[in-house]
Design an enzyme around this catalytic site. Structure first.
Site, PDB file in Angstrom:
ATOM      1  N   HIS B 249       0.840  -1.265   0.098  1.00 34.16           N
ATOM      2  CA  HIS B 249       0.052   0.173  -0.072  1.00 34.16           C
ATOM      3  C   HIS B 249       1.056   1.360   0.038  1.00 34.16           C
ATOM      4  O   HIS B 249       1.851   1.359   0.993  1.00 34.16           O
ATOM      5  CB  HIS B 249      -0.804   0.115   1.141  1.00 34.16           C
ATOM      6  CG  HIS B 249      -2.141   0.980   1.000  1.00 34.16           C
ATOM      7  ND1 HIS B 249      -1.812   2.320   1.280  1.00 34.16           N
ATOM      8  CD2 HIS B 249      -3.265   0.616   1.183  1.00 34.16           C
ATOM      9  CE1 HIS B 249      -2.828   3.083   1.257  1.00 34.16           C
ATOM     10  NE2 HIS B 249      -3.998   1.946   1.067  1.00 34.16           N
ATOM     11  N   ARG B 269      -6.443  10.500  -0.200  1.00 37.06           N
ATOM     12  CA  ARG B 269      -6.402  10.873  -1.548  1.00 37.06           C
ATOM     13  C   ARG B 269      -7.547  11.054  -2.380  1.00 37.06           C
ATOM     14  O   ARG B 269      -7.818  12.167  -3.022  1.00 37.06           O
ATOM     15  CB  ARG B 269      -5.359   9.927  -2.148  1.00 37.06           C
ATOM     16  CG  ARG B 269      -3.995  10.241  -2.110  1.00 37.06           C
ATOM     17  CD  ARG B 269      -3.004   9.098  -2.627  1.00 37.06           C
ATOM     18  NE  ARG B 269      -3.100   8.051  -1.835  1.00 37.06           N
ATOM     19  CZ  ARG B 269      -3.111   6.626  -2.201  1.00 37.06           C
ATOM     20  NH1 ARG B 269      -3.261   6.613  -3.337  1.00 37.06           N
ATOM     21  NH2 ARG B 269      -3.107   5.552  -1.342  1.00 37.06           N
TER      22      ARG B 269
END
Lengths: 250, 625
Positions: B249, B269
């Protein structure tokens, strides 16, 4: 930044035990659970401790640190002085299994005694419509990670084993409030809150709210409103009359 | 004969995360007596760590979304290596599985018209993730846990016993599967609390044990993620695929050291957060690969406009699939443009008002405040890649979740194929629900089809017991904690995010050496709640899966998704057609062979433009023009 920390940890099992002193390395940025893990890895490989996520999300590593119910993973070492002795003991309200691990099955029993969410009869899956403001009250309670620290600290059961039978504790009274405030739950919860789960025992000292690592306002937002809902119904003359003249279906 | 506790069930589910609980619900609703076995307490499984949401093309926020678009995004995200039938079933069934959770009592965030709200995420064309702030996994696990309880309440009404048809065995570890000839006949394990042995006699076993992250040093995974299901399956004769694909990740915490690896949700994000290097540059624009150029913005202006008007602008490159973002961050840090603690900056503080941040990302706010003393509404976070998910797992039949071993099923992270070489964020929670249910159905149908119940062989029980107690037998051997640390360091350094042939060969050498050392470990204390003993038994599984990862990674001579070869940097269409299949040899070593992928069904191929397909498929595979 590394120093030798002084730790006092309860070691033992259901037969009995004692506090044992350890000196163990502590590094910058660490939390109590890191130090407990280092103890395990270097000095006490068989020391029992529950943990999972190490990020305050699963609610497994509950214990009492210097007497305060806390998650070990969220208790930072820089909140102590370097020469301060950090005492770690298991949650007091539940029976010890070994070292820092307690038998929390009481909580799972209580969870079972609360009837589940009852879906509305005439709404199909995919057709549920609820407004954000209406789900937010219950959503706050669903932040609960079931660390059981509120159950541990609540004096109704902490100091009175005999109350465990008739009192479900803050976590599960909050669960009832959550369902009662669910916009689409079709069950009636208020009578049972009082009669079966001991809502009346709670004298709103807010100890549960203070220890909640998720900062849920258990007392103000769940328990007090639930008490009000129960009281409204109990003492509302119209409700009283309605109950008298119309027999409720079994 | 070994003294132990015995139980008999129709279906035994190992693992109580999302996939395990959904499988158990299904098996019980199909009328099967079902046991759920988990290493932790009920409700603590790793699913609680999922933050962003569950991807399902409900079309609540953008009505253009449908299963075909979701299917396409999933295949693209996995670089077309996915088992297309699994990706198809997943995209088709995810909405029903999410809606079903509402009937169990789940409370997702809402749209203004009262439907389930959906958020943007990397690789998803439209806002698609059903969520509850940034604690969706907790909602999922609690909802399924409460559904299990409600089924137990029904059984109590009918029989006076909550556990008549569905029982949870918490803090219980399975160490071996039992077989009768080719077929599964049960599972053997121990209670963590007492160390006493327990045997389940059952014709069907569903593995739902999650992933393998604890073999790596920097990981977002909890201690439970030791590849138990992967290793149990192999020892029972099943096959694993895609083990070379590990998802790092892109955004894990990098400081303080004790929390290194803990996940920072992609929602940061999705909701507007941007990545910057130490020079203050939004570097992701430099890292958009050719295959994605058409869908991603090349200027900051266009990227920023996308949040308001997604139909007329291209997506910000911060929302590329996870493998791309993780590699980009890795390159920036290597080029000397990293933060003081070796990551990059993830900033949401200059992108959203403080109150919006605390509303949309409450648990991130809490996590940084409490663990790193960073207020994310005022300053950027420091983040870097962390081992998060294994795409590889048990090779299963897409429709029934059955492995090649009769009676053995797998669902969730422990199953392989669905995500190809890289999983999109949000596709894990939906995967658990879709294939958890299918595994429950598959196991039930299998049990119904049996003429005779497979039997437990008592000699196998004795062998399993002897093996489990072996670490107590030796004196003066090594402590399991130190071997574990070395294993994690080796995998992190040598089979990590960027791989080289000589490093992987070195890793295989070390793994062989660990095998010898693990056989001679010593565990102190007694059997009652002894973490040292538990780790010693888990280490055996970690070693087997690490060997699968390293061997498969060494063989695959290309870079794709969660497998990046420094010496073979490009994607190769010939390799796309091949799966690497891991099997255990009789001497305990791992054998890896190539297997051909089944070509995609023509009606599914038609969902893509020829231009795009030609970037992934060989000339012969392309549909006729």
């Amino acid at each position: 930044m590394s120093y030798k920390g002084k730790f006092r940890v309860w070691r033992g099992d259901s037969e009995g035990g004692e506090l044992k002193d350890y000196e163990v390395e502590v590094n910058e940025g660490e939390v109590v659970l890191d130090v407990i893990h280092r103890l395990q890895a270097t000095q006490t490989p068989d020391m029992a401790v529950r943990w999972n996520c190490k990020a305050g999300k699963c609610g497994s590593c509950s214990a009492e640190i210097n007497g305060m119910p806390k998650l070990m993973c969220m208790c930072r070492m820089n909140t102590f002085e370097e020469d301060e002795v950090v005492t770690v003991t298991p949650m007091r309200t539940f029976p010890v299994i070994k070292d820092l691990v307690t038998d929390v099955s009481f909580n799972y029993q209580k969870a079972r005694e609360i009837p589940a969410f009852k879906p509305p009869a005439d709404v199909k899956p995919g057709e549920y419509r609820m407004q954000q403001v209406d789900v937010e009250r219950s959503q706050e309670f669903r932040k609960c990670i079931e660390c059981f620290l509120c159950q541990d600290t609540c004096h109704v059961i902490r100091d009175h084993e005999e109350n465990k039978e008739s009192f479900s504790g803050p976590r599960f009274l909050m669960r009832i409030a959550e369902l009662d405030m669910h916009p689409l739950d079709a069950a009636d919860r208020q009578h049972a809150a009082q009669e079966q789960h001991g809502l009346g025992f709670c004298n709103i000292t807010k100890c549960c709210t203070e220890v909640c690592p998720e900062h849920i306002k258990i007392t103000d937002n769940a328990l007090i409103p639930m008490k009000e809902r129960v009281a409204d119904r109990k003492y509302d003359p119209l409700v009283w009359l309605g109950n008298k003249i119309r027999r409720r279906p079994a | 004969m070994t003294e132990l506790e015995r139980h008999s069930y129709d279906v035994v589910v190992i693992g109580a995360g999302g996939a395990g609980l959904r499988a158990a619900i299904e098996a019980r609703e199909q009328g099967k007596r079902t046991a759920i076995i988990c290493k932790s307490l009920f409700g603590k499984a790793h699913t609680v760590m999922a933050e962003g949401g569950a991807a399902a093309a409900m079309g609540n926020v953008n009505s253009k979304d449908n299963w075909q678009v979701h299917f396409g995004d999933t295949m693209r995200g996995g670089k077309f290596l996915n088992n297309w039938r699994m990706a198809e079933l997943h995209a088709q069934e995810a909405p029903d599985r999410v809606w079903e959770l509402e009937t169990y009592g789940a409370l997702f965030d809402r749209t203004p018209d009262g439907r389930i709200s959906q958020r943007n995420f990397g690789g998803h064309t439209y806002p698609r993730l059903a969520h509850v702030g940034d604690r969706t996994g907790l909602e999922l696990i609690r909802t399924l846990q409460q559904k299990i309880v409600s089924l137990q309440q029904e059984d109590f009404e009918a029989t006076g016993d909550y556990e008549a048809n569905l029982k949870v065995y918490a803090e219980c570890t399975i160490t071996e599967l039992m077989k009768d000839g080719e077929a599964v006949s049960g599972a053997f394990g121990y209670w963590r609390e007492s160390g006493r042995f327990i045997l389940f006699d059952a014709p069907a076993v569903i593995l739902a044990t999650g992933g393998v992250g604890k073999s790596f040093k920097v990981t977002s995974n909890s201690w439970e993620y030791t590849g138990d299901g992967h290793a149990l399956a192999m020892r029972a004769g099943a096959t694993l695929i895609n083990m070379e694909f590990i998802q790092f990740h892109p955004t894990g915490m990098v400081w303080p050291p004790s929390v290194k690896g803990i996940l920072v949700t992609e929602s940061v994000r999705g909701d507007g957060g941007v990545l910057k290097n130490s020079e203050g540059k939004r570097f992701m624009f430099e890292y958009v690969p050719d295959v994605f150029r058409a869908q991603y913005a090349d200027t900051e202006e266009e990227a920023d406009r996308w949040y308001k008007d997604a139909d007329n602008n291209r997506r910000p490159p911060e929302l590329l699939p996870r493998d791309e973002v993780a590699r980009a961050i890795n390159s920036e840090v290597k080029a000397g443009r990293g933060t003081p603690h070796g990551g990059v900056f993830l900033d949401v503080s200059t992108r959203l008002p403080a109150e919006e941040i605390t509303r949309r990302l409450p648990s991130m706010h809490h996590q940084f405040k409490e663990l790193a003393d960073v207020d994310i509404t005022k300053e950027p976070m420091e983040v870097g890649p962390t081992c998060h998910y294994v795409m590889g797992g048990v090779e299963v039949d897409p429709d029934t979740a059955s492995s090649v071993v009769p009676g053995l099923f797998a669902a969730g992270e422990v199953a392989g194929g669905m995500h190809g070489s890289n999983r999109l964020g949000g596709n894990s929670l939906s995967d658990l629900l879709v294939f958890g249910r299918r595994a429950g159905m598959g196991a039930s149908t299998y049990v119904d089809s049996l003429q005779e119940r497979p039997k437990i062989d008592e000699a196998d029980v004795d062998t399993a017991a002897t093996e489990a107690l072996a670490p107590f037998e030796l004196e003066g051997g090594e402590n399991p904690y130190s071997i574990h640390q070395e294993l994690q360091q080796s995998m992190n350094d040598l089979v990590g995010i960027i791989r080289k042939e000589e490093e992987m060969e070195q890793a295989l050498g070390r793994l062989a050496e660990f095998r010898g050392r693990i056989a001679k470990m010593t565990v102190e204390g007694h059997r009652q709640f002894n973490p040292g003993w538990h780790l010693a038994l888990d280490l055996r599984n970690m070693l087997t899966v690490s060997e699968c990862v390293a061997k498969a990674a060494l063989l695959r001579q290309e870079s794709r998704g969660g497998h990046t070869r420094d010496d073979f940097p490009g994607m190769n269409a010939e390799w796309r057609k091949k799966l690497l299949v891991c099997k255990l040899e009789s001497d305990g070593s791992v054998d890896v062979t190539e297997e051909q992928q089944i070509p995609m069904r023509p009606d599914l191929l038609e969902l893509f433009e020829l231009d795009e397909l030609s970037k992934y498929l060989t000339e012969e595979e392309l549909p006729a023009k």
